[in-house]
Structures are given as C-alpha cells and as structure tokens.
Write a protein that holds these residues in place. Structure first.
Motif, PDB file in Angstrom:
ATOM      1  N   ARG A 115       3.562  48.390  68.989  1.00 14.06           N
ATOM      2  CA  ARG A 115       5.141  48.143  68.934  1.00 14.06           C
ATOM      3  C   ARG A 115       6.188  49.520  69.203  1.00 14.06           C
ATOM      4  O   ARG A 115       7.233  49.246  69.956  1.00 14.06           O
ATOM      5  CB  ARG A 115       5.692  47.566  67.771  1.00 14.06           C
ATOM      6  N   MET A 116       5.616  50.401  68.631  1.00 11.95           N
ATOM      7  CA  MET A 116       6.242  51.801  68.578  1.00 11.95           C
ATOM      8  C   MET A 116       6.299  52.301  69.998  1.00 11.95           C
ATOM      9  O   MET A 116       7.247  52.803  70.729  1.00 11.95           O
ATOM     10  CB  MET A 116       5.897  52.853  67.634  1.00 11.95           C
ATOM     11  N   VAL A 117       4.970  52.057  70.788  1.00  8.80           N
ATOM     12  CA  VAL A 117       5.028  52.733  72.071  1.00  8.80           C
ATOM     13  C   VAL A 117       5.978  51.720  73.057  1.00  8.80           C
ATOM     14  O   VAL A 117       6.537  52.312  73.924  1.00  8.80           O
ATOM     15  CB  VAL A 117       3.570  52.709  72.683  1.00  8.80           C
ATOM     16  N   ALA A 118       5.734  50.298  72.842  1.00 11.13           N
ATOM     17  CA  ALA A 118       6.621  49.590  73.625  1.00 11.13           C
ATOM     18  C   ALA A 118       7.923  49.890  73.903  1.00 11.13           C
ATOM     19  O   ALA A 118       8.761  49.889  74.713  1.00 11.13           O
ATOM     20  CB  ALA A 118       6.196  48.186  73.281  1.00 11.13           C
ATOM     21  N   ALA A 119       8.308  50.191  72.251  1.00 10.76           N
ATOM     22  CA  ALA A 119       9.938  50.514  72.103  1.00 10.76           C
ATOM     23  C   ALA A 119      10.524  51.500  73.148  1.00 10.76           C
ATOM     24  O   ALA A 119      11.517  51.748  73.352  1.00 10.76           O
ATOM     25  CB  ALA A 119      10.274  50.465  70.634  1.00 10.76           C
ATOM     26  N   PHE A 170       5.109  42.846  74.521  1.00 10.09           N
ATOM     27  CA  PHE A 170       6.594  43.468  74.016  1.00 10.09           C
ATOM     28  C   PHE A 170       7.359  43.473  75.142  1.00 10.09           C
ATOM     29  O   PHE A 170       8.420  43.693  74.977  1.00 10.09           O
ATOM     30  CB  PHE A 170       6.667  44.859  73.339  1.00 10.09           C
TER      31      PHE A 170
END
Lengths: 435, 435
Positions: A88-92, A308
């Motif tokens: 999730r963090m990388v996708a953001a 994501f």
C-alpha cells in the motif's frame, strides 16, 4: 478483587532479560539488512479490512485475524502480516520512489489462533522487500540476505537448509502434468501447504476428493505424493527440464552456489500460505531433528502493488519471526549470554546525594551507564541489589571520595577492587564491556 | 475497484525519511535513559479490559480506547498507555525483582479520538519508571532524566519550562481551603485538567455548578481561579507554608536547582489526567509561543501495583510521545538532517554480477552498507536512482576493476571522484560518515 497479573493469552511480557534477547535478534537483523542497503520504514498497526480481503475471503480474515469495527463503523484489522501494508505504501508513492527500492521493518503482528510451539498470537517479524528488480539478481540477493543473517547469529550452513520452489512450476505441474483446472490446482496447493502437518494417508484421501473419478482411478494422488518427495530438479519429468521456469530455478541455484551458498535444495512442497506469490518461493528449515521446522520464508510477488490501481512493480521479499528464529538459535546453542546495559551501580556513603551528582554526571557524559541506588539502605543490601540486577560492578561515593576524586570500583563477580581517578575508571569500565 | 492507498485515519505511514526521524528520537531516548541505568522491557499490545476499568469507568475506556471482544468472548483493549501494563508486570514478580527497579519502554499506544495537532490515534511513547524509591531522590532523578533527554536533542533550558505540582497539595487546598468534599474535589480536579482548553468564564461557570450555593455566594470560583494562576509556592496561603506537602515540593525545587536545573516552576494547574497519581506530578511545556503546549509529563503513583493484590511499591514515572516531542524540536529548529544508512551504491559495468560479489561482500564484512543496483540499466539512470535515494556516493565495478582491485568512488554531491584500493576506500567511506 485483585487484578490479574497474567498477560493476554498467546502474547508475551518481555522482562529485561527477555527484552535483551529480542533486542539482540533485532540488532543483528538491522545490521545485516542495512549492510545490503535496506532502509527502515513503518506502517500503522491497524489497517482497513479491505487490504486483506482483496486477496482472500472475508471469512478467513475474520476468523484468523483480530478484526473489529471502530466507533466510526469502519472495519479494521490488527495487521497479521506486513506485506499488504508495505505494498500500500509503495503504491501510494509509486511514481516518486527510487527503484530498486530496498525496505525493511520489524513490526509486531497478530494472528488469531491457538498458541503453540513456534506460533504465538503476537510476534515480531523482520520484513525485507526489494521492489523493482525483475531478474534473478533479486532472488539471489534476497536469499543472500537470509544466509548472511543466519550466519551473523553464528550459524553455519549445516544448521539450516534453504528450500526453493516456484509457483509457476507448480502451476505447470498441476495443469499440464496432472491436467487439473484452476480450482482444483488452488485446492491442491492449499493441501500441499499443510501436508507436513497431516499423515500420508490423509493427504492422499484429501487429494482424491479434489481429483475427478478418472484422475482418481489413474492413481494421480499417489503420483502427486511421489512427485512432492523429489529433492532435485533433475528428478522432474523430462519434458520439464528445458522449460524456462525450471531453467530459471536451476540458474538461481547455480548463482547461489557460486556465492558459496551451498545448502540450497529444490523442494516442491514449499508453497507458502499467501496467495500473492507469483513465482519463486523459498523457506529455510532448521536441520536439527529436534526442531525440524520452517523458520522463515518468502518469495516473489509481482502483482500485489497493481491491486492499488497503479502499474505493478516486480517485488520479492521475506519475513522472519522472532519466535521461530529464537527456537532455531536455542536448538543450536547459539544464543549468547546478554548482560544489562548498566555498567556501574553507585552506592552513596553518607548524606552525599547532592554533592555526588557532578561525579555521576561526569560518568554519564562520558558514555558510562550509571544507576544510583538512592534508597539509603545498608551498603550490603545495595550491593546485593546490583548483583541481582546483573550489574557487573559497584562504585562507592562518600565525602572522602568527593574530596580526593579517587573512587573504588568493585567487580561483583570476582570481588576485586581497584581505586583510581574518575577518568581512569571510565576507561577501565569501557574496556571491560562485552564487544 | 482499486484498493485505497491511504493509511488508517489518525495513524501514520513512516517512509524511510520519516522513519529516520522516529529512529533518531528513539536513539536519543535510549542513550539517555540507559545512561541512568534504565533497562528496556516490553508488554503485549492487547490487554484485558479490566486493567483499565480498575481505575476508571467502563464507559470511558470504551469511548476513548480501541476495545473489542475477541473470538473467545474476552474483552480486550489496544493499550492506550503503558503504565497499567508495566504495573501488572512488576506486580507479577513483586517478590523476585531487585529494587530500585529502573525500566523503560517505547511502545506504540492507541487512543480513540479526533486526530488534531499533537494528538494522533497512534503514537509512540517513551515510558520511564523507577520502582522502589520513596524519597525525593526519585523525583529528582526522573526530572533529571527529562532534562538530560531534552538537552541531548540540543535544547537549552530557555526552550522548555518544567512545571511541578502535587496531588496532595491540591487535595489539601480543595478540602481544607475550599471545604470541598471528595466528589467535588474530583470534579474540580478534572475541570482544572482541561482549563487550558476553555475560556475563563466557562471555567468559573463550570466550577460554580460543583460548588454549593453557599460556596458560590462566597465567590469561591473566582478565588479558585486566582489560586490557579499562582507561579510560586510562596504565594500560597500562609498557613500552608509549613505543611510537609509544600515543604517537600520546595525541597525538590532546591535539589533540582543545585543540579543546575533552573527552569522549574510551581504550577497548580498541572493535574495530569490519570487517576493513579498520588503526589508530585510534573509536565514540561514548550516555551515557544507558537507551540506553547505540554509535551511530556509524569508523576508519582505509589498505589497502582497494590491493585494486583501485592504490597504496593513506591513508583514514579513519565511518558513522552513522539508527536509532541517532534513538534517541540521543529518549533526550535533542532531536528538534524538525517541521511540514509546506505553508504554506497554499486553500479555494475558489464556482465559482472557474479564476479563482483566478493568485492561487495568485502565492503559489507567491513561494516560498509552497500546497495547494488542490479537492474542493468544505463549507468546514468543508476546514478540518478542513488541520488534520489539520498545515497552519498557510487562505486563502479567492471572487469577492469575486478582485475586491478582498484575502484573509483564518486561523491554525488560534489561530483569528485577518487580511485583507490578497496581497503583504502573502506576507510574513506567510514571516515566520511556523519557522527
């Protein structure tokens, strides 16, 4: 009624001696992964439930995790693992981040299950992930990190076996060799994942349920079982030998061998529970017969970040929990004796609390960790406290010492005493520390 | 539909740059408290709800915390603070532990509230507790630790003010000076605790509700408000000056002053929210007018451990959260620039992945943190990645370098290059690190 002093079931209190072990595990993890250029990150303990239901059913998430509804009516989960959070963090920040991206974290994670050896409800898990490398260099690096980590704890390669498999190879076997459809393959995959926990007969009986009557009559269950006992890629059906999936695994093993990592073995029973793996997966098994279990594992998951709504990123990672790792170290007698961080216990002689402060401050400013008794009890009792706490030495400070600026250091193990200037004692104390 | 990349409301993702700040805060906390002889401990994230309802109502616990029922029907809470957990742990080994006991932990804690500046749903909190010292030496030590901590971040004493009060003194004032009964005192205490968040008129109106008509007519609310604005013990009603409670506070201030901690002030508005405090309490206020808020606090709680059915232990402790601490450091421009831990980015020139491994391993074995690009992209692109990641230097390894064992190190900020043997480069890299 008095309150209970018990911790919550399946979770642990870490008294200082326990916490020192945990911190020792962490320190070596951090040193090792940072030597490969990994940078620390962290994520919240609670995540929206959608993060986990995306790749599995709501039912499984609700059954196996700590999920609940917050006061705002939002369904949340105490993270059972870190991979969805890091994805999730990388996708953001998909576009801004520099690839290859090397990240690690050591979060506490929770799963709802009956506590048993090696599996608790709360444990700490090193998570190491490499984003943005498509080639086998990524697999080589990930397994090198694992190998360096275990060796940094003092293990030699006879103590653990690195087991490799490939989800793609298993798909190939299921579809082309056994002629299974997707649903059958999925169910058989799950069955293989828990085959070490059940008897052979039960495995075959359960596999039979998945196969069609024709497949059953052709004895496919026994053939599957045989195939799963292979320990080398050469033993696979010959038509597979030139398949790119097999050749890739073969090549990785050669690369690892060239780096001196010789304890690597093909193991078709390695499936890894999570659905997100897409290709090569691996686990590390303790070779000690008394603790012959998987202690860590990981693999490639190239499509998770795509969920994501951003372009996918080739990714490989592994997780290593503190409980299984500690069992491994104990099983090979690799856990060192760990002393408290406190170097010296100060015993005040007479009414010198205030006048002794400059000396105590001097020790601390020079990096010596000093506890002061401060109870005014008899010196003997104070010494006994220091000894019980595992602090190696005491220093006496009274009016005489404050005037002369010469202090006596008493080593509690030997009983030896030495009297020196403060700066001399500071050097002695620092030199006597464990490395 | 694509999954959301947002973290849970009121909680934070820590990307490497954020995590470096958090780790910097932790490192200084650990170094400071260990210099005073404190040892690390830890406790589970989940605790039975009884641990919190013992000292407050079920309603408050349910409203202000993340509480839920587990699959076994047990009501649990994600810890909103660490004090009940550490008290439980000490109580469980009341007889075996060596006193004075000095413990610290840096847990993540969760509270359910609307996120706002300085208050998030998840934050990390240093907890420092000293068990077993009855005398003011304990208060002196606890406040000295706080002072050393803030100074270790580079703060000087003009940047923060240490505010002292005593629950016993407040009880005395409520009962003997204002003639309030226990329920009235409790309610007024809670009102004082939130007085900085409301207007004077509202404070007086709310106090009036608590007072009896006679007390109200005698103008007690205004008197109370005046009393709360005092900044020195000398200004208290004269009959209190010789009271042991007052003299104790006075003595503590003198002890602190003798240790050079001069930024201490009596502040009768310091109540601390928790009900477990029994005597002296303190808070530290940022003196910067732009961030004029409390950033940490603590106090003495001598009876909490007794709730577990064991003999009480005199205890004092404080908690310091990462969010308020970081706001303080930012408000005084004290947060340093923090670089990644990776020292060098290796760019492979040509097909040398395997043959370059021994050189890379040598760097790592000597304690240099090395990331290898491994993508096979153009060198320029690889350099750009290193620069974006904040890694200070790159090293090129191709066949020539492998033969000559002479490598070129390029500093990205200056563009300077230097060519040396591997061991020479290792020294150069280590020497160039920030201290």
């Amino acid at each position: 009624m008095a309150l209970s002093t018990q911790p919550y079931k399946g979770a642990r209190d870490f008294y200082p001696a326990d916490k020192r072990i945990l911190q020792y595990l962490f320190d070596i993890m951090i040193k090792t992964v940072e030597s490969y250029g990994y940078e620390a990150y962290d994520a919240p303990l609670l995540e929206p439930i959608e993060l986990y239901t995306a790749k599995t059913s709501d039912e499984i998430v609700n059954e196996q995790t700590y999920s609940f509804t917050d006061h705002g009516g939002r369904q949340v989960v105490i993270r059972p693992e870190m991979t969805p959070s890091v994805s999730r963090m990388v996708a953001a920040k998909r576009q801004e981040l520099p690839y290859p991206l090397r990240w690690y974290s050591i979060p506490n994670v929770w799963r709802y299950e009956r506590p048993q050896r090696g599996r608790l409800r709360e444990h700490w898990q090193l998570n190491v992930d490499l984003f943005g490398v498509e080639g086998l260099e990524a697999e080589h690096e990930m397994i090198s990190v694992v190998d360096s980590l275990l060796r940094a704890y003092g293990a030699d390669r006879s103590m653990y076996s690195i087991r490799l498999n490939s989800r793609k190879l298993m798909d190939l076997l299921m579809h082309e060799y056994f002629g299974l459809d997707e649903t059958q393959s999925y169910t058989i995959g799950k069955l293989i994942d828990r085959m070490h926990k059940i008897e052979t007969a039960e495995f075959i009986a359960q596999a039979d349920i998945v196969f069609t009557p024709q497949q059953r009559d052709a004895g496919q269950s026994s053939k599957l079982f045989e195939l799963l006992s292979l320990t080398s890629l050469d033993q696979l059906p010959e038509q597979l030998h030139t398949n790119p999936v097999c050749m890739n695994l073969q090549k990785l093993m050669a690369m690892l061998e060239q780096s001196g990592i010789t304890n690597v073995q093909f193991d078709p029973t390695i499936m890894r529970g999570f659905d997100y793996y897409t290709d090569i997966v691996f686990e590390v098994i303790d070779t000690n017969p008394d603790n012959n279990r998987s202690m860590l594992g990981g693999g490639r998951y190239d499509s998770l970040i795509g969920l994501f709504g951003v372009d996918p990123v080739p990714t490989i990672g592994f997780g290593a929990g503190d409980v299984t790792l500690q069992n491994f170290l104990v099983s090979h007698d690799l856990l060192p004796h760990l002393s408290p961080k406190t170097d010296v216990y100060v015993i005040l002689v007479g009414d010198v609390f205030t006048s002794a402060q400059p000396i105590i401050k001097h020790f601390r400013d020079e990096g010596v960790n000093v506890a002061v008794d401060s109870t005014g009890r008899k010196a003997e009792k104070q010494i006994r406290t220091a000894d019980k706490a595992g602090i190696p030495a005491v220093i006496f400070i009274g009016d005489t010492e404050i005037v002369s600026q010469q202090l006596t250091l008493k080593h509690l193990a030997s009983g030896d005493e030495q009297t020196h200037s403060i700066d001399r004692l500071i050097s002695i104390i620092k030199d006597s520390r464990h490395p």
